[in-house]
Design an enzyme around this catalytic site. Structure first.
Site, PDB file in Angstrom:
ATOM      1  CG  ASN A  16       3.160  -4.471  -1.549  1.00  0.00           C
ATOM      2  OD1 ASN A  16       4.129  -3.734  -1.703  1.00  0.00           O
ATOM      3  ND2 ASN A  16       1.911  -4.026  -1.542  1.00  0.00           N
ATOM      4  CD1 TRP A  17       9.191  -7.162   0.891  1.00  0.00           C
ATOM      5  CD2 TRP A  17      11.066  -6.215   0.112  1.00  0.00           C
ATOM      6  NE1 TRP A  17      10.141  -8.149   0.774  1.00  0.00           N
ATOM      7  CE2 TRP A  17      11.305  -7.594   0.296  1.00  0.00           C
ATOM      8  CE3 TRP A  17      12.104  -5.420  -0.365  1.00  0.00           C
ATOM      9  CZ2 TRP A  17      12.536  -8.183   0.011  1.00  0.00           C
ATOM     10  CZ3 TRP A  17      13.333  -6.005  -0.647  1.00  0.00           C
ATOM     11  CH2 TRP A  17      13.551  -7.372  -0.459  1.00  0.00           C
ATOM     12  CE  LYS A  18       1.186  -3.310   1.966  1.00  0.00           C
ATOM     13  NZ  LYS A  18      -0.018  -3.221   2.770  1.00  0.00           N
TER      14      LYS A  18
ATOM     15  CG  HIS B 250      -1.980  -1.749  -2.746  1.00  0.00           C
ATOM     16  ND1 HIS B 250      -2.385  -1.150  -1.571  1.00  0.00           N
ATOM     17  CD2 HIS B 250      -1.578  -2.994  -2.420  1.00  0.00           C
ATOM     18  CE1 HIS B 250      -2.222  -2.008  -0.568  1.00  0.00           C
ATOM     19  NE2 HIS B 250      -1.730  -3.144  -1.060  1.00  0.00           N
TER      20      HIS B 250
ATOM     21  CD  GLU C 286      -3.867  -6.675  -1.327  1.00  0.00           C
ATOM     22  OE1 GLU C 286      -3.005  -7.360  -0.768  1.00  0.00           O
ATOM     23  OE2 GLU C 286      -3.747  -5.452  -1.475  1.00  0.00           O
TER      24      GLU C 286
ATOM     25  CB  SER D 110      -4.547  -9.564   7.986  1.00  0.00           C
ATOM     26  OG  SER D 110      -4.659  -8.196   8.282  1.00  0.00           O
TER      27      SER D 110
ATOM     28  N   GLY E 206       1.798  -8.383   2.777  1.00  0.00           N
ATOM     29  CA  GLY E 206       2.350  -7.078   3.129  1.00  0.00           C
ATOM     30  C   GLY E 206       3.294  -7.152   4.317  1.00  0.00           C
TER      31      GLY E 206
HETATM   32  P1  13P Z   1      -0.920  -6.834   5.022  1.00  0.00           P
HETATM   33  O1  13P Z   1      -0.455  -8.234   4.721  1.00  0.00           O
HETATM   34  O2  13P Z   1       0.044  -6.042   5.830  1.00  0.00           O
HETATM   35  O3  13P Z   1      -2.313  -6.807   5.544  1.00  0.00           O
HETATM   36  O4  13P Z   1      -0.967  -6.078   3.614  1.00  0.00           O
HETATM   37  C1  13P Z   1      -1.607  -6.673   2.557  1.00  0.00           C
HETATM   38  C2  13P Z   1      -1.322  -5.896   1.343  1.00  0.00           C
HETATM   39  O5  13P Z   1      -1.754  -4.758   1.229  1.00  0.00           O
HETATM   40  C3  13P Z   1      -0.486  -6.515   0.317  1.00  0.00           C
HETATM   41  O6  13P Z   1      -0.493  -5.760  -0.857  1.00  0.00           O
END
Ligand code: 13P
Length: 266
Positions: free
Chosen positions: A12-14, A99, A166, A215, A236
């Protein structure tokens, strides 16, 4: 013997990749390694703007493309939205939904409508659920989140459904505070029991895939591989760091290979 589905790493590159050049470059820097994996698949979820460009590079079954959200109607007067149909036409086969970083923008029924639309378009929803804290109500929170989605969604094609646990306290926390495999397994038990009530058959629930996210990195993934029943991971921050991602793929690959060898030689 029935072949197990490959373990998934969903990247998930956000909002962390900010140009087409970077998105395509990042994807191409990972894809050659991923194409050689035997037991692992990558689902890359770029920002909407770059789904199409990344999907054009995704010409191998080991790497597929997903969206980070999608609007449940196919088209219409919805300024700024990207529809499920547009996602599909852009080459996405998966869509992350519900999400926690989006939940304040949408209602529970919005999430359910999106899940329904994604399934109707023969794509896979990656449905995120998770509690804010491990307080006395955390199990109820998970149960309610599942009811809020699945009481409104036709119970068909469970093999297309992916649920990502999550916990909000573990996501992108500055302290880098992932859940442990034990905490994940506690949640998985709650989730599976609730799904069993909703779907009313164990067979349907056995077809749903379950991911952990929050994380995760190359240091803590092994805890989940060794000690948890997990079909994959939703990643993430480190999902746009090719070096860390490659190490994670290698760890998953080695673990599944070892398990298979042990099963054969038993
Ligand atoms: P992180 O891996 O940065 O904690 O994010 C997790 C996430 O929200 C994946 O969708």
């Amino acid at each position: 013997m029935m072949q197990k589905p490959k373990k998934m790493i969903v990247a998930n590159w956000k909002m962390n990749v900010t140009s087409e050049k970077d998105a395509v470059g990042l994807f191409n820097s990972i894809k050659n390694v991923v194409s050689k994996l035997d037991y692992t698949q990558m689902i890359c979820c770029p920002p909407h703007m770059y789904v199409n460009q990344v999907a054009k590079q995704a010409n191998h079954k080991n790497y597929r493309v997903g969206g980070q959200d999608a609007y449940p109607e196919e088209s219409g007067s919805r300024t700024g939205e990207t529809s499920v149909l547009m996602m599909k036409n852009a080459g996405a086969e998966y869509v992350i939904l519900g999400h926690s970083e989006r939940r304040h923008l949408e209602t529970k029924s919005d999430v359910a409508r999106k899940v329904t639309a994604v399934l109707e378009h023969d794509m896979s929803p990656i449905i995120c659920i998770g509690e804010e804290t491990r307080d006395k109500n955390w199990k109820k929170t998970l149960q309610q989140q599942l009811k809020d989605v699945f009481n409104r969604v036709p119970k068909k094609n469970p093999e297309n459904i992916i649920i990502a646990y999550e916990p909000i306290w573990a996501i992108s926390s500055d302290k880098k505070n992932p859940a442990t495999s034990t905490e994940y397994m506690e949640a998985l038990e709650v989730i599976k029991k609730e799904l069993q009530k909703i779907f009313k058959t164990a067979t349907a629930v056995s077809k749903i895939r379950f991911l952990y996210g929050g994380s995760l990195d190359d240091k803590n993934i092994e805890d989940f591989l060794k000690n948890a029943d997990v079909d994959g991971f939703l990643v993430g921050r480190v999902s746009h760091d090719p070096r860390i991602l490659m190490t994670m793929f290698r760890l998953v690959e080695d673990h599944v290979h070892k398990e298979l060898v042990e099963a054969i030689t038993k």
